[in-house]
Write a protein that holds these residues in place. Sequence first.
Motif, PDB file in Angstrom:
ATOM      1  N   GLU A   1       0.368   0.962  -8.639  1.00  0.00           N
ATOM      2  CA  GLU A   1       0.374   2.332  -9.149  1.00  0.00           C
ATOM      3  C   GLU A   1       0.415   3.372  -8.041  1.00  0.00           C
ATOM      4  OE1 GLU A   1      -1.996   2.417 -13.387  1.00  0.00           O
ATOM      5  OE2 GLU A   1      -3.181   2.118 -11.586  1.00  0.00           O
ATOM      6  N   VAL A   2       1.027   4.495  -8.373  1.00  0.00           N
ATOM      7  CA  VAL A   2       0.985   5.667  -7.495  1.00  0.00           C
ATOM      8  C   VAL A   2       0.175   6.736  -8.221  1.00  0.00           C
ATOM      9  CG1 VAL A   2       2.325   7.461  -6.337  1.00  0.00           C
ATOM     10  CG2 VAL A   2       3.267   5.153  -6.529  1.00  0.00           C
TER      11      VAL A   2
ATOM     12  N   VAL B   1      -5.785  17.077  10.530  1.00  0.00           N
ATOM     13  CA  VAL B   1      -5.985  16.188   9.373  1.00  0.00           C
ATOM     14  C   VAL B   1      -5.668  16.946   8.081  1.00  0.00           C
ATOM     15  CG1 VAL B   1      -7.745  14.945   8.052  1.00  0.00           C
ATOM     16  CG2 VAL B   1      -7.661  14.714  10.541  1.00  0.00           C
TER      17      VAL B   1
ATOM     18  N   GLY C   1      -3.135  15.056   5.846  1.00  0.00           N
ATOM     19  CA  GLY C   1      -3.787  14.270   4.795  1.00  0.00           C
ATOM     20  C   GLY C   1      -3.604  14.945   3.445  1.00  0.00           C
TER      21      GLY C   1
ATOM     22  N   LEU D   1      -5.079   5.444   6.306  1.00  0.00           N
ATOM     23  CA  LEU D   1      -4.405   4.148   6.256  1.00  0.00           C
ATOM     24  C   LEU D   1      -4.015   3.648   7.649  1.00  0.00           C
ATOM     25  CD1 LEU D   1      -3.243   1.946   4.406  1.00  0.00           C
ATOM     26  CD2 LEU D   1      -1.117   3.260   4.301  1.00  0.00           C
TER      27      LEU D   1
ATOM     28  N   ALA E   1       0.958  14.517  -5.520  1.00  0.00           N
ATOM     29  CA  ALA E   1       0.508  13.488  -4.568  1.00  0.00           C
ATOM     30  C   ALA E   1       0.700  13.891  -3.104  1.00  0.00           C
ATOM     31  CB  ALA E   1       1.252  12.184  -4.832  1.00  0.00           C
TER      32      ALA E   1
ATOM     33  N   ALA F   1      -6.982  11.330  -0.322  1.00  0.00           N
ATOM     34  CA  ALA F   1      -8.433  11.310  -0.110  1.00  0.00           C
ATOM     35  C   ALA F   1      -9.123  10.736  -1.344  1.00  0.00           C
ATOM     36  CB  ALA F   1      -8.949  12.703   0.198  1.00  0.00           C
TER      37      ALA F   1
ATOM     38  N   TYR G   1     -17.214  14.039   8.381  1.00  0.00           N
ATOM     39  CA  TYR G   1     -17.548  13.411   7.085  1.00  0.00           C
ATOM     40  C   TYR G   1     -18.954  13.796   6.636  1.00  0.00           C
ATOM     41  CZ  TYR G   1     -13.549  10.237   7.410  1.00  0.00           C
ATOM     42  OH  TYR G   1     -12.289   9.706   7.478  1.00  0.00           O
TER      43      TYR G   1
ATOM     44  N   MET H   1      -3.530   9.388   7.180  1.00  0.00           N
ATOM     45  CA  MET H   1      -4.686   9.724   8.025  1.00  0.00           C
ATOM     46  C   MET H   1      -5.781   8.655   7.981  1.00  0.00           C
ATOM     47  SD  MET H   1      -4.212  12.635   9.607  1.00  0.00           S
ATOM     48  CE  MET H   1      -2.726  11.767   9.956  1.00  0.00           C
TER      49      MET H   1
ATOM     50  N   ALA I   1      -7.677   8.623  -3.650  1.00  0.00           N
ATOM     51  CA  ALA I   1      -7.309   7.211  -3.772  1.00  0.00           C
ATOM     52  C   ALA I   1      -8.077   6.361  -2.765  1.00  0.00           C
ATOM     53  CB  ALA I   1      -5.807   7.041  -3.552  1.00  0.00           C
TER      54      ALA I   1
ATOM     55  N   HIS J   1      -4.527  18.615   2.201  1.00  0.00           N
ATOM     56  CA  HIS J   1      -5.861  19.224   2.114  1.00  0.00           C
ATOM     57  C   HIS J   1      -5.756  20.727   2.372  1.00  0.00           C
ATOM     58  CE1 HIS J   1      -7.022  15.101   2.366  1.00  0.00           C
ATOM     59  NE2 HIS J   1      -7.026  15.000   3.680  1.00  0.00           N
TER      60      HIS J   1
ATOM     61  N   LYS K   1       0.847  -1.188   0.000  1.00  0.00           N
ATOM     62  CA  LYS K   1       0.000   0.000   0.000  1.00  0.00           C
ATOM     63  C   LYS K   1       0.879   1.234   0.000  1.00  0.00           C
ATOM     64  CE  LYS K   1      -4.415  -0.547  -0.097  1.00  0.00           C
ATOM     65  NZ  LYS K   1      -5.254   0.228  -1.021  1.00  0.00           N
ATOM     66  N   VAL K   2       0.457   2.197  -0.801  1.00  0.00           N
ATOM     67  CA  VAL K   2       1.112   3.501  -0.765  1.00  0.00           C
ATOM     68  C   VAL K   2       0.640   4.217   0.495  1.00  0.00           C
ATOM     69  CG1 VAL K   2       1.214   5.763  -1.904  1.00  0.00           C
ATOM     70  CG2 VAL K   2       1.201   3.659  -3.278  1.00  0.00           C
TER      71      VAL K   2
HETATM   72  C1  LIG Z   1      -9.972  12.724  12.399  1.00  0.00           C
HETATM   73  C2  LIG Z   1     -10.206  12.566  10.936  1.00  0.00           C
HETATM   74  C3  LIG Z   1     -11.250  13.256  10.348  1.00  0.00           C
HETATM   75  C4  LIG Z   1     -11.475  13.143   8.991  1.00  0.00           C
HETATM   76  N1  LIG Z   1     -12.515  13.840   8.464  1.00  0.00           N
HETATM   77  C5  LIG Z   1     -12.723  13.772   7.139  1.00  0.00           C
HETATM   78  C6  LIG Z   1     -13.749  14.543   6.513  1.00  0.00           C
HETATM   79  O1  LIG Z   1     -14.466  15.306   7.172  1.00  0.00           O
HETATM   80  N2  LIG Z   1     -13.927  14.425   5.198  1.00  0.00           N
HETATM   81  C7  LIG Z   1     -13.133  13.605   4.435  1.00  0.00           C
HETATM   82  O2  LIG Z   1     -13.325  13.573   3.242  1.00  0.00           O
HETATM   83  N3  LIG Z   1     -12.150  12.877   4.985  1.00  0.00           N
HETATM   84  C8  LIG Z   1     -11.919  12.939   6.300  1.00  0.00           C
HETATM   85  N4  LIG Z   1     -10.897  12.201   6.858  1.00  0.00           N
HETATM   86  C9  LIG Z   1     -10.051  11.337   5.981  1.00  0.00           C
HETATM   87  C10 LIG Z   1      -8.844  12.142   5.530  1.00  0.00           C
HETATM   88  O3  LIG Z   1      -9.258  13.088   4.658  1.00  0.00           O
HETATM   89  C11 LIG Z   1      -7.697  11.338   4.946  1.00  0.00           C
HETATM   90  O4  LIG Z   1      -6.602  12.136   5.126  1.00  0.00           O
HETATM   91  C12 LIG Z   1      -7.685  11.053   3.481  1.00  0.00           C
HETATM   92  O5  LIG Z   1      -8.787  10.276   3.177  1.00  0.00           O
HETATM   93  C13 LIG Z   1      -6.456  10.272   3.094  1.00  0.00           C
HETATM   94  O6  LIG Z   1      -5.340  11.056   2.743  1.00  0.00           O
HETATM   95  P1  LIG Z   1      -3.893  10.614   3.257  1.00  0.00           P
HETATM   96  O7  LIG Z   1      -2.893  11.384   2.505  1.00  0.00           O
HETATM   97  O8  LIG Z   1      -3.844  10.727   4.719  1.00  0.00           O
HETATM   98  O9  LIG Z   1      -3.856   9.096   2.760  1.00  0.00           O
HETATM   99  P2  LIG Z   1      -3.361   7.769   3.480  1.00  0.00           P
HETATM  100  O10 LIG Z   1      -4.069   7.568   4.774  1.00  0.00           O
HETATM  101  O11 LIG Z   1      -1.902   7.747   3.501  1.00  0.00           O
HETATM  102  O12 LIG Z   1      -3.908   6.711   2.430  1.00  0.00           O
HETATM  103  C14 LIG Z   1      -5.269   6.454   2.275  1.00  0.00           C
HETATM  104  C15 LIG Z   1      -5.478   5.424   1.163  1.00  0.00           C
HETATM  105  O13 LIG Z   1      -5.136   6.003  -0.099  1.00  0.00           O
HETATM  106  C16 LIG Z   1      -4.016   5.346  -0.684  1.00  0.00           C
HETATM  107  N5  LIG Z   1      -3.144   6.378  -1.228  1.00  0.00           N
HETATM  108  C17 LIG Z   1      -2.807   7.555  -0.620  1.00  0.00           C
HETATM  109  N6  LIG Z   1      -2.076   8.292  -1.449  1.00  0.00           N
HETATM  110  C18 LIG Z   1      -1.927   7.593  -2.580  1.00  0.00           C
HETATM  111  C19 LIG Z   1      -1.273   7.845  -3.807  1.00  0.00           C
HETATM  112  N7  LIG Z   1      -0.657   8.997  -4.024  1.00  0.00           N
HETATM  113  N8  LIG Z   1      -1.311   6.892  -4.764  1.00  0.00           N
HETATM  114  C20 LIG Z   1      -1.967   5.716  -4.557  1.00  0.00           C
HETATM  115  N9  LIG Z   1      -2.628   5.442  -3.420  1.00  0.00           N
HETATM  116  C21 LIG Z   1      -2.602   6.365  -2.444  1.00  0.00           C
HETATM  117  C22 LIG Z   1      -3.383   4.538   0.433  1.00  0.00           C
HETATM  118  O14 LIG Z   1      -2.741   3.412  -0.070  1.00  0.00           O
HETATM  119  C23 LIG Z   1      -4.577   4.198   1.283  1.00  0.00           C
HETATM  120  O15 LIG Z   1      -5.265   3.111   0.752  1.00  0.00           O
HETATM  121  C24 LIG Z   1     -10.639  12.311   8.206  1.00  0.00           C
HETATM  122  C25 LIG Z   1      -9.591  11.605   8.791  1.00  0.00           C
HETATM  123  C26 LIG Z   1      -9.362  11.730  10.144  1.00  0.00           C
HETATM  124  C27 LIG Z   1      -8.221  10.982  10.750  1.00  0.00           C
END
Ligand SMILES: Cc1cc2nc3c(=O)[nH]c(=O)nc-3n(C[C@H](O)[C@H](O)[C@H](O)COP(=O)(O)OP(=O)(O)OC[C@H]3O[C@@H](n4cnc5c(N)ncnc54)[C@H](O)[C@@H]3O)c2cc1C
Lengths: 782, 285
Positions: free
Chosen positions: B162-163, B103, B107, B34, B71, B112, B192, B32, B114, B75, B26-27
């Motif tokens: 893929e990324v 977040v 994040g 994962l 990537a 978000a 959410y 946040m 993916a 947010h 997993k990437v």
């Molecule tokens: C307290 C809290 C509140 C939240 N509230 C909301 C909200 O109100 N609304 C909302 O929409 N979301 C919310 N989220 C989710 C948040 O937005 C996540 O940050 C987002 O969904 C994932 O982004 P990340 O970079 O942290 O991804 P990660 O957690 O690192 O990855 C998430 C998934 O995406 C994949 N992925 C990530 N980046 C890539 C890439 N570049 N290529 C391929 N695959 C990839 C990972 O493999 C994994 O499966 C919340 C999260 C938390 C912890």
Amino acid sequence: MTQGVFGTSVKRTEDPALLRGKGLFVDDIKRHDEAAAAFVRSPFAHARITSIDKSAAEAMPGVQAVYTTDDVRSLGPLLAQVAIGKLRPLLADEVVKHVGEAVVMVVADNAAIARDGADAVLVDYDPLTAIIDPEYAATNETLVHDELESNVIHTWEAGEADAVQELADREDTVVTSLKMVNQRLIPTAIEPRGVLAEWQHGYDRVTLHTTTQQPHAVAGALALTFGLPGVNSARVIAPEVGGGFGRGLNVYAEEMLAVFASRELGRPVRWIETRSEASKSTIHGRGWTATATIVSEPDGHFLAYSLVGVADMGAYSQNFSVAIPVLGQFTMPGQYKWEAIYWKMDCVHTHTPTVDAYRGAGRPETTFYVERTVDAAARDLGMDPIELRKKNFFQPEDFPADTLIGMTMDSGDYGSNLDILVEKADIKGLRAMQEAARAEGRYIGVGIATFVEACGLAPSGFADAGVSWAGYGLPSAFNESAVVRINPDASATVVTGTGPTGQGHETVWSQIVSDRLAIPMERIVVIHGDTKDTPMGIGTGGSRSVAVGGVAVAIAADRIKEKAAKVAAHLLEASAEDIVFADNGAHVAGSPDKSVSWTDIAATAYQPHKMPEGMEAGLDMTAFFDPSNLTWPYGSHVAVVEVDPDTGDVDLMSYSAVDDCGNIVNPMIVAGQLHGGIAQGIGQALFEEAVFDEDGNLLTASLLDYLIPTAADLPSFDLAKTTTPTDANPLGVKGIGEAGTIVSTPTIVNAVVDALSPLGINDIQMPLRPKRVWAAMQEARS
Amino acid sequence: MYPRQFDYVAPTSLEEAFAALGDDSKVMAGGMSLIPLMKMRLFSPDVIVDIARIPGLATIHDAGDHISIGALVTHGETASSDSVVANATALATAASLTGDVQVRNRGTTCGALAHADVAADQPAGALACGAVMIAQSASGTREIPASEFFVDAMTSALRSDEVLTSIRLPKTGAGEGSAYDKLGRRGGHSDYAVAGAAAWVKKSNGSIEAARVALTGVGIKPTLASGVADALVGTDGSDAAVAAATEHALEGVTVLEDLYGSEEYKSHLAKVYVSRAIKQALANI
Ligand SMILES: Cc1cc2nc3c(=O)[nH]c(=O)nc-3n(C[C@H](O)[C@H](O)[C@H](O)COP(=O)(O)OP(=O)(O)OC[C@H]3O[C@@H](n4cnc5c(N)ncnc54)[C@H](O)[C@@H]3O)c2cc1C
């Protein structure tokens, strides 16, 4: 800062360590060679365990032991203070009774292996019918525990049902009745529970660090469970504890199990709860379904009030269990004078996690019922809810006021308190704004609720009613102890029996001592949460710490003062009666230049040959305090909300409050308690709910789905006070820990119902999630 | 809680990342979503490929005819970028309403997307704004239109090797505007989406020439409400026209009940937010 420090907003001495992340919590305290425990927990609410296969877990490298009920049955069930109903087996015994019940304990070299080990244990279950609805449980159609005769384990009853009924039957009376659910909540402290158990072989003593609000009770339970010579062999330490809200006002199976494992393995054993675990294995709160009825005369004169319902206790009784509703009984009549009253609450078992004390414990529930129903009565009577309240309040001349429920309230001026709120929040202006908004089709609501609570849990006489630590082998009642010691270098050490979990006792107790002895705050250290240091202490809960423990500190300080005055008089060749304390020392009244420092006094006190003839050396005093009554803080709150007519979304626009908690030691800390308390009560009104499906699965088992309010969801609260001291203690302090939580819930619901009253809506079930508000609007519109 | 054991790789180039990615990998971007899933052991990949150290992925880039969001853009950065606000208002708003400050600071927008959570905010913004996902792997680069990206519950069109290196967004032209609005689980915009919608409209000579409307929160995946867009096109965008178009909001969507709303309520909300988003998009032109 010394004298005059009482009543000022001194910054919290606790905060420098906490804000820097340097506070020492259970999981910060590390030991050589420690092991970690993890639990296999039941995925079923009710099921027979048909087999447990430990072999794969036992074979895992790093797993030290896998324990089931067979290993711990001889230790007996988990002790409870009020041992009514079914007590919890330390590990599930043949049948699991709620989702999350601990079935197997795995102990391994570290927490990750322990978790892997727990995942590798195979437990087979034969699911049985789960009873989740407390009202259904009360019918006894199906038993929660086969070995008990009834699901109703206790019934609280007071007042006269007939008298209420007679008044309700009178032709000229108006009867207002609401059946409401005060939903089950999950106490969410920022720090999950955690324990570190160290059995000292050879000494056969145990030290347990644990996230508790009541270390002495835990020590008592350990001594009894493990057959120790006494509590002197069980040292329980609550280091920094990240929040309590009542979840730490308990003794838990994991505390006993970690000690057991430490004894068996000869290693320190740590268990740190996960957040999802916390939602099922730590106590829940509230969980009432009840009908409140007000009988009034057409002019709004209240005649009678009754509250009848069921309180869900969950599957097992722990700690206070059925005694929680009775705390609500104390405040069940509210601030109103009734001619007849009736209260009946059936406490029932269901196949759900234990319900016990949660911030307010009983009082938020009863306050909710009475305050919601008073508002409904105002609508039935066509009266202003403020006028209706004022018409029926106890008046200042009624105090001390006897309520029909058998309590005596110390002091109060409810009407003036409410008047100040009306003025300050400009309720007239708000009503005009509401009118104008209604004309535009907007739903704005102004909700008022007032309350009186029973705080400062004491006097010790309650012990005879079963409220003491006798269930833990400690015949100590609801008093508190304190030690104040002036050290040889003139610094001061205060030892308290209370168990703070963030409230600021170190600061406030220092203020009390500094104020009385004129010793600078920075020369005072407050020690708490360690059973080795205090003779006894019931702990922190029931907004009792300052009104009981804080007063014990003041009395101990006064005893120091009395002796120190004699020492100073001896040094100054004056009379002890003429000695006053100021500026880190003492002087002769009227002659500030005839002075000695505390350093001189302490130096003398610790050198017998310099002491006055016949006086014993040392400056070390212990005090016990048992107040004459509970304290009865009160207040008036108002919330303004706007409901989105399309979505049912509730926007909390403003919130104002006038509280009276008697004399105040530290206004900033009082404001902090109010802010947090109000937020928590709003959480119940708008967001929080432990939701089970019909099989008893908890659908809100993480913070993803169990919604708690954050600062971003709330307006800034506008707070004011009145001051009506109590005579139940010499400081005149009443307590503020639960006030906000108790009253903000009905305040918000009253506001939302007020907003929607043009639609004829009289009640909506909490939490007022948009879906529920919208459904109520839909129903009213159609 | 502790995740199961896994290998952790922190490559410093995309090539290294591609080499580390495989069937059970997993990437990780912001982590946040994962990390909580792994800690709850709902998800236990063998290998985590942390892309945070790969240079060049943390920028918002203006390429003349489009902008791209890399990537590692968070947010918070998406929400506050003048370029995204001007060219993809709906996505910027959705990013600003995602989670809380912590977040939003960790994040990533691409993460978000993916993650493809039905209750997430930014997927709707990406759909309405006509984003194109740039998916790269050892075997080359794929350009996946947002409309084909959200495949199923928590499932995107990305392969495990893929990324998602960036997304591309067309620049706002004359007469175009977009918007996003939602009801959060804790009311208002908090948390959410119980239901939410993003809309993009292009108006010329007083009538709507093109539109894209996307829904979030209601079905199993973020989805385009093409019936609404079709009904809007050719109208003057009046309240009556918006109301009529909104009636098509749930075409092809299976609304699912959850803790935050019944089927009836969520269906109703979908329409409320579609209408609000369209009106705001028109106002944003
Ligand atoms: C307290 C809290 C509140 C939240 N509230 C909301 C909200 O109100 N609304 C909302 O929409 N979301 C919310 N989220 C989710 C948040 O937005 C996540 O940050 C987002 O969904 C994932 O982004 P990340 O970079 O942290 O991804 P990660 O957690 O690192 O990855 C998430 C998934 O995406 C994949 N992925 C990530 N980046 C890539 C890439 N570049 N290529 C391929 N695959 C990839 C990972 O493999 C994994 O499966 C919340 C999260 C938390 C912890």
